[in-house]
Design a protein around this motif. Sequence first.
Motif, short mmCIF file in Angstrom:
data_model
loop_
_atom_site.label_atom_id
_atom_site.label_comp_id
_atom_site.label_asym_id
_atom_site.label_seq_id
_atom_site.Cartn_x
_atom_site.Cartn_y
_atom_site.Cartn_z
N ALA A 100 49.41 -12.52 -8.96
CA ALA A 100 50.46 -12.18 -7.82
C ALA A 100 50.54 -10.57 -7.59
O ALA A 100 50.56 -10.04 -6.50
N ALA A 137 52.10 -16.44 -3.60
CA ALA A 137 53.52 -16.67 -3.29
C ALA A 137 53.99 -17.63 -4.44
O ALA A 137 55.23 -17.71 -4.63
N ASP A 138 53.36 -18.49 -4.93
CA ASP A 138 53.85 -19.53 -6.08
C ASP A 138 53.65 -19.10 -7.27
O ASP A 138 53.91 -19.82 -8.19
#
Length: 226
Positions: free
Chosen positions: A210, A202-203
């Motif tokens: 991701a 998510a970061d």
Amino acid sequence: MNVLLLVAKAPVPGQAKTRLCPPAGPTQAARIAAASLLDTLAAVRATASTTPVLAHTGRFADAEYGAELTAALAGWHLLPQRGDTFADRLANAHADTAAAFPGWPVLQIGMDTPQIRPAVLTTALDRLAEHEAVFGPALDGGWWALGLRDPSHASALRDVPMSTDDTGRRTLAALHGHGVRPAILPALRDVDDWSTALAVAADLPGTRFADAVASVGGHLLSGHPR
């Protein structure tokens, strides 16, 4: 000059990131591991004034994205891991690196923190220039980095149980027992299970990692040139 030592396992299905299964299948888990490793290799490569070394186990020919990984490792100094336990393999990786690059400080990381960027590694190396050692704790109780100006002190790792929720505390205690008191780096999150994979991904929007995590939800893993 410093050595950046990356300790990694070839991301072979059924042998890499098995704690991500389920919801990931064995091949998906290996692809997430490969993405994490590729993002980490790129960060190490982009860190100035360092020599990259990989202490590896497993066959990259059998790994997911093996051709990309092989290409990304061009110019790296490659060392096979040796030892019966992970603790021994870590200590031996430091010893073998010191033999190849005598007198050079060594900053060792793993392949479970794809959020590492060159700035993070540069800061760790700057701290290592000021202290005899640096230690990066992980939020799960382990650790993500160990930097030693004298890599022989890595022998302290041999008696430390690895992959437990108090590995970090035990590692610090073992180093203290060898007279080494590391400067402490910021804590990072290791990718060990599905919840941490989601949190780290998510970061990191737009990264290989991701995309690989998102692929488990039915999306395709898109290529990235970095």
